[in-house]
Each structure stands twice: as structure tokens, then as C-alpha cells.
Scaffold this motif. Structure first.
Motif, short mmCIF file in Angstrom:
data_model
loop_
_atom_site.label_atom_id
_atom_site.label_comp_id
_atom_site.label_asym_id
_atom_site.label_seq_id
_atom_site.Cartn_x
_atom_site.Cartn_y
_atom_site.Cartn_z
N ASP A 24 0.86 -1.19 0.00
CA ASP A 24 0.00 0.00 0.00
C ASP A 24 0.89 1.24 0.00
O ASP A 24 1.63 1.49 0.95
CB ASP A 24 -0.88 -0.03 1.25
CG ASP A 24 -2.18 0.75 1.06
OD1 ASP A 24 -2.44 1.20 -0.07
OD2 ASP A 24 -2.93 0.91 2.04
N ASN A 29 1.38 4.47 0.66
CA ASN A 29 1.08 5.72 1.34
C ASN A 29 2.01 5.88 2.54
O ASN A 29 2.61 4.92 3.02
CB ASN A 29 -0.40 5.78 1.78
CG ASN A 29 -0.78 4.61 2.66
OD1 ASN A 29 -0.42 4.54 3.83
ND2 ASN A 29 -1.53 3.66 2.09
N THR A 73 1.40 3.70 5.91
CA THR A 73 1.71 2.28 5.80
C THR A 73 3.21 2.06 5.67
O THR A 73 3.80 1.25 6.38
CB THR A 73 0.98 1.66 4.60
OG1 THR A 73 -0.43 1.83 4.77
CG2 THR A 73 1.29 0.18 4.48
N ASP A 119 -0.01 10.17 -1.50
CA ASP A 119 -0.53 8.91 -0.99
C ASP A 119 -1.47 8.23 -1.97
O ASP A 119 -2.27 8.88 -2.66
CB ASP A 119 -1.31 9.14 0.31
CG ASP A 119 -0.43 9.19 1.54
OD1 ASP A 119 0.80 9.04 1.41
OD2 ASP A 119 -0.98 9.41 2.64
N TYR A 172 -4.27 4.95 -1.59
CA TYR A 172 -4.94 4.13 -0.58
C TYR A 172 -5.77 3.05 -1.26
O TYR A 172 -6.73 3.36 -1.97
CB TYR A 172 -5.89 4.98 0.27
CG TYR A 172 -5.28 6.22 0.88
CD1 TYR A 172 -4.29 6.13 1.85
CD2 TYR A 172 -5.72 7.48 0.49
CE1 TYR A 172 -3.74 7.27 2.42
CE2 TYR A 172 -5.18 8.63 1.06
CZ TYR A 172 -4.19 8.52 2.02
OH TYR A 172 -3.66 9.66 2.58
N PRO A 194 -8.74 3.17 2.16
CA PRO A 194 -8.54 4.38 2.97
C PRO A 194 -9.12 4.28 4.37
O PRO A 194 -8.62 4.92 5.30
CB PRO A 194 -9.21 5.48 2.15
CG PRO A 194 -10.05 4.80 1.13
CD PRO A 194 -9.42 3.47 0.89
N ILE A 251 -6.65 3.53 7.18
CA ILE A 251 -5.65 4.53 7.57
C ILE A 251 -6.27 5.45 8.61
O ILE A 251 -7.34 6.04 8.37
CB ILE A 251 -5.20 5.36 6.35
CG1 ILE A 251 -4.74 4.45 5.21
CG2 ILE A 251 -4.08 6.33 6.76
CD1 ILE A 251 -3.58 3.55 5.53
N ARG A 255 -4.56 10.39 7.17
CA ARG A 255 -5.17 10.20 5.85
C ARG A 255 -5.51 11.54 5.23
O ARG A 255 -6.21 12.36 5.82
CB ARG A 255 -6.44 9.34 6.00
CG ARG A 255 -7.07 8.94 4.67
CD ARG A 255 -8.31 8.07 4.91
NE ARG A 255 -9.33 8.80 5.66
CZ ARG A 255 -9.90 8.36 6.77
NH1 ARG A 255 -9.55 7.19 7.28
NH2 ARG A 255 -10.82 9.08 7.39
#
Length: 276
Positions: free
Chosen positions: A99, A101, A104, A138, A140, A143, A146, A151
Motif C-alpha cells: 500500500d 502511502n 503504511t 498517498d 490508498y 482508505p 488509515i 489520511r
């Protein structure tokens, strides 16, 4: 049109396998298997050294699951990476392509570092998608997983375009409902490369310095490695010709421009059909 764009980590397989051989890596963890493009290469490497490949992916594609059926020696954890770390005690090397972002990746690196230190293993991590578009923006897949404070505002439909910080509706590279993209690029806690920068800076503040190579092709490959490892000098010699290579960077930018223009042609054709 996806076939027009090479995007798999397996494009780096020769380089990664040579690096793994230099480090005599036997136990490898792969985060993000998707179609399993890189998994067979890693599994064969582990088998040749009496080790084992562990793969982590909560929802890999059918092609990977079919390969897994004929690869009983591969251990698969059908969890997110941040859930699966509790089931991993050690590894000689980590391949991260999950993932994309900040939250993560930053936490993946933290867990990987902690596991490696507990096991007394030097750090060796390969990370995909450190370049455009996810370097400073990012992505996701889920999402809702997160935490809200990490986020960014996001869209499942708008797309990324070279040279523009904000998403563009109806244009560019976009998830089409498969994944969400942060509406604005840049700033704190945004993107894969930002996560790497923050991890390396935090380690340096603690008096620990890692080597890092940035290979600007096929959406970018990053390699973090322990400078105190007995194989670090040989690995640095292997990676140095690719590190921030200007020719590779120019070719990557050109291929992205061409692909985005193809997407524009698709969108323009769809708009004409819709207007009839």
C-alpha cells in the motif's frame, strides 16, 4: 491499455537477485504480491539457499493464488502488512510493494527495523514505487484502514497529471474505483519517498546511518541497507551506477509523458462517443 505500461517490480529482478546473493539472503519477506510477478524469482532464490519465502498480501490476484498452489514451501499470510508483522520473527531481506502511502510505508519500515534489530540481522529493504506519482502523494487501497489523522483528502475517480499538484477530474492516471489518491501532492506525511525520508532521518537522529540507493525507473526502486553489514561495500558498488542515474530518469519521464498522452487519447475518444 495496461499492457502498454511496464510497472512490475519483476522488471528489477536481475538487480534484486544479484543484491540478495551478495547479502546471502535466505529468509525473505515479500509485502504485496498482487499478481505474483516477483514471487517466483524470490522463491527460487530462497530454495537455492535452503531458506524460505514469506509473502504478505490480504487480497492477491488469482494468478498469484494459482502459483501458490504449486509452491507449498512458500508461506503466505493473507493479512495487511501491519497485521502480519506479529507473525514474522526475522528475515534477511524484505521486498516492499504494498500500500503506497506514508502511514503504511513509514510503519512498515519501523516494524522491519525493529524485527531486524531483535533478530540481530542487518537491514536490507527493497521498496517499489518511490518515484512519481507516489513519491510525494498517498495512494490508498483501503482508505478506511488509515487513521484519520494520517489520511489525506482523497478521490477514487480523479487522476494525477505530471507537473500538477492537484488531481484532475476525468484525466490522468487514476484508480477508477480500484484505489484512491490523495487530492494534493507534497507536504508532511504524504507519499512513499516522504516515508523513507522520515524513517532515515529518524534513524540518523538516533545515531544510526543507513545506505540508500534510488533507481529512477519503472516507478522507482529504493534500497535501504545497513552500512555495517559485511556485504554493504559490495552492494553499494552494485547499486551505485543506477543511483539517481540521469539517463534512466530522463527515459522514465519520457515514458510517463507518452503513457499519459495515450490516456488523454482514450479520454478524448470516450468523450466523443458519449457526445454522440
Amino acid at each position: 491499455m495496461a499492457g502498454l505500461l511496464i510497472h512490475s517490480l519483476s522488471e528489477f529482478s536481475d538487480l534484486i537477485l544479484e543484491a540478495l546473493a551478495l547479502a546471502d539472503a535466505r529468509e525473505i519477506v515479500e509485502i504485496g504480491s498482487e499478481y505474483g510477478g516477483m514471487s517466483p524469482f524470490l522463491a527460487d532464490h530462497c530454495r537455492g539457499r535452503g531458506g524460505r519465502l514469506t509473502t504478505i498480501d490480504p487480497s492477491p490476484k488469482r494468478e498469484f493464488m494459482e502459483w501458490l498452489k504449486i509452491s507449498p514451501d512458500v508461506r503466505h499470510l493473507a493479512k495487511t502488512s501491519l497485521e502480519a508483522f506479529a507473525d514474522v520473527d526475522e528475515a534477511d531481506a524484505w521486498v516492499v510493494d504494498g500500500d503506497h502511502n506514508w502511514y503504511t510505508v513509514y510503519n512498515e519500515l519501523g516494524h522491519i527495523d525493529a524485527i531486524s534489530r531483535r533478530a540481530g540481522k542487518p537491514l536490507l529493504v527493497f521498496l517499489h514505487d518511490i518515484g512519481w506519482p507516489w513519491a510525494r502523494r498517498d495512494l490508498y487501497y483501503a482508505p478506511e484502514k488509515i487513521p484519520g489523522e494520517y489520511r489525506h483528502a482523497y478521490s477514487f475517480e480523479a487522476g494525477v497529471v505530471l507537473g500538477q499538484d492537484r488531481l484532475v477530474k476525468g484525466r490522468g492516471f487514476r484508480g477508477l474505483g480500484q484505489f484512491a489518491i490523495a487530492e494534493v501532492s507534497g507536504g508532511p506525511r504524504n507519499g512513499v519517498m516522504t516515508a523513507i525520508d522520515d524513517f532515515l532521518a529518524e534513524a540518523l537522529r538516533d545515531g544510526r546511518e543507513f545506505g540508500f540507493a534510488e533507481i529512477p525507473a519503472v516507478f522507482g526502486l529504493g534500497v535501504i541497507f545497513d552500512l555495517n553489514a559485511p556485504w554493504s561495500a559490495a552492494l553499494a558498488d552494485l547499486l551505485l551506477p543506477y543511483h539517481q542515474n540521469r539517463l534512466m530518469s530522463a527515459l522514465e519521464a519520457n515514458r510517463l509523458r507518452n503513457y499519459l498522452r495515450v490516456l488523454d487519447f482514450q479520454d478524448e475518444a470516450a468523450a466523443r462517443v458519449g457526445a454522440i
